[in-house]
Design an enzyme around this catalytic site. Structure first.
Site, short mmCIF file in Angstrom:
data_model
loop_
_atom_site.label_atom_id
_atom_site.label_comp_id
_atom_site.label_asym_id
_atom_site.label_seq_id
_atom_site.Cartn_x
_atom_site.Cartn_y
_atom_site.Cartn_z
N SER A 159 0.85 -1.20 0.00
CA SER A 159 0.00 0.00 0.00
C SER A 159 0.88 1.25 0.00
O SER A 159 1.63 1.46 -0.96
CB SER A 159 -0.96 -0.06 1.18
OG SER A 159 -1.95 0.93 1.06
N HIS A 201 -4.34 -0.69 -4.32
CA HIS A 201 -5.80 -0.89 -4.20
C HIS A 201 -6.45 -0.57 -5.54
O HIS A 201 -7.51 0.08 -5.60
CB HIS A 201 -6.39 0.02 -3.10
CG HIS A 201 -5.72 -0.07 -1.77
ND1 HIS A 201 -5.99 -1.09 -0.88
CD2 HIS A 201 -4.79 0.72 -1.18
CE1 HIS A 201 -5.24 -0.90 0.22
NE2 HIS A 201 -4.51 0.17 0.06
N GLU A 228 -5.39 -5.20 -4.66
CA GLU A 228 -5.21 -5.69 -3.29
C GLU A 228 -4.84 -7.18 -3.29
O GLU A 228 -5.21 -7.92 -4.20
CB GLU A 228 -6.51 -5.48 -2.49
CG GLU A 228 -6.78 -4.00 -2.28
CD GLU A 228 -8.02 -3.72 -1.45
OE1 GLU A 228 -8.72 -4.68 -1.05
OE2 GLU A 228 -8.28 -2.53 -1.19
#
Lengths: 316, 316
Positions: A159, A201, A228
């Site tokens: 992330s 994401h 993800e």
């Protein structure tokens, strides 16, 4: 800033002696070639844990010296606790947290030595701006470069930690339905991935619009959208692989014609001839001719991947 | 099915005589070249009404004979009532509804004559399968072809009406995060747009995954994603324009390499080298050299647009 010669001298010393504070396990037997693992966030920690397992493996296996770098996180202890458990379950024997709340802390020689001696460093999620506020132009950031470039350490990031791997980092991005110039703000990242901009994401948060906005601003860089629980594994200069449950979307805008310089900042952009490659988990491509079992990419993808795997300059 | 000669003879008669049941306004002065207006749904009916205004204009102006075809709608009266009001507000003087609930109704000679005499036909939203269940292989469908191909009528369609303009029609589609083979089901549409597959509500409903799935199945056809309140205007064989508030996304998979034939139906697809063109409202490209004021497309886009504007075979 130390000169390059000073840096190399310091490095030579570090390579000769185990870093202080480590339990000093023997270094892994195989010479590592340097891997980056960019994870789109929300990686599985309960079931197969394929991505974290591969991080341990590419760092050298159960005896590798691993660090979990939590400087992007608002809750570094909580972040570490989660990874401590899962890496222990995966059999990693030497895992420690490392954290930086400020640039001052990122000048601490003991912390720098721990980074330099690590076989694998996993950068947690959080906010890439928090991470870079602590690490920008510090000895700790330079140590990450040396660990990767000179020692072939494996650097993973999930992330925010994935976003920060690139040199031009997507710092802020609107959830844009369609690309426009001000949809994103680029800032300087760690620079381990020199010619790409990573967004995470990716499909879950419908980020094509904002990644296209970034590519419009910097058509010389690849747009890399990672879903993800999905990892893009880059073997420096050689190969890429996609692991996990989603896909990696590559946007190559080097042939693109756009109106980004002629429009107002919030006007929708016209983007002509973007090359899109969608690589689901299981995709693997070699750019060398040594391994004939692995598929060679078709020409347009090869040109894209050559840019993706190209190591940037060492910033040490 | 009537022969081509019969069709032309019937057409010649229709051109010479006003169709029964019309108020018989004079035909518009300018020779129309045949436009398709594919609308991504939710077109503005309250403010500028740019798209519907253009439909009236391309049909010949206030005195054009317009039909609103409501066969896709579950509520044809309600659908007609909405368009009746807005077309009246736009000054259109000759607007009537036309509806088909079944193939029987689509064989009604009076209805067929009304289609053949129309200057513009606007196909409402609803469900493209309902539309095709009534129109497939009927005289009414052939009349749409003749109106477009032989009389240069303007055919507009919004949402389901846009999807049905193409020959290969996206009949059902999952909201796929990532493309897979069974994400879409293709069926036969009206075929006025021969070499494209249209998806609507494109960015709003995040339909890139399903349109890529369609392109994977039919890489010979262009994937055309149209946003809400956005229209792709195609001047037959000559030019395209994007109107409204969003963008049109073109996916050209003719160079693509994919694994669509080698994967399980629900496995994520690998798609290499898809050419993406994003055309926001205001984009206009001519494919002829006559109008030097309009930008010429760059080569990759030109190849894409040449396929998009190419008229298909007349099915009359």
């Amino acid at each position: 800033m130390p000169s390059r010669r000073d840096s190399l001298r310091a490095l030579a010393g570090l390579l000769a002696l185990p870093a202080a504070g480590w339990a000093a396990p023997p270094a892994p037997a195989t010479r590592r070639s340097g891997h980056l693992i960019a994870v789109g966030g929300a990686e599985d920690r309960e079931r197969d844990r394929l991505i974290l397992r591969r991080f341990v493996e590419l760092s050298g296996g159960p005896r590798a010296r691993l660090l979990v770098l939590t400087a992007a996180s608002a809750d570094p202890e909580g972040s570490w606790a989660g990874y401590q458990r899962v890496f222990a379950e995966l059999g990693a024997q030497h895992v420690e947290p490392i954290d930086f709340r400020s640039a001052d802390e990122a000048h601490d020689p003991a912390a720098v030595e721990r980074l330099l001696a690590a076989d694998g460093i996993y950068i947690s999620g959080g906010d890439q701006r928090r991470l870079m506020a602590a690490l920008w132009e510090t000895p700790a950031a330079r140590a990450l470069h040396r660990a990767f470039h000179l020692r072939g350490a494996c650097i993973g990031g999930t992330s925010a930690g994935a976003a920060a791997l690139s040199r031009q980092m997507l710092a802020i991005g609107e959830p844009a339905l369609r690309p426009y110039r001000d949809a994103v703000s680029l800032d300087i990242g760690l620079g381990l991935l020199a010619y790409a901009i990573i967004d995470q994401h990716f499909n879950e948060r419908h980020r094509l619009g904002r990644l296209l906005s970034a590519v419009a601003l910097r058509p010389d860089l690849l747009g890399v959208g990672i879903d993800e629980d999905t990892a893009l594994v880059i073997e420096r200069g050689r190969a890429i692989e996609v692991l996990g449950n989603g896909a990696v979307t590559l946007l190559d805008g080097r042939q693109m014609r756009s109106n980004v310089r002629d429009t107002d900042p919030e006007d929708p952009l016209q983007l002509l001839d973007v090359r899109l490659h969608l690589l689901p988990a299981g995709s693997r491509f070699e750019l060398t001719d040594t391994d004939t079992d692995t598929p060679q990419p078709p020409p347009a993808l090869r040109r894209t991947l050559e840019l993706l795997v190209r190591p940037g300059p060492i910033r040490g």
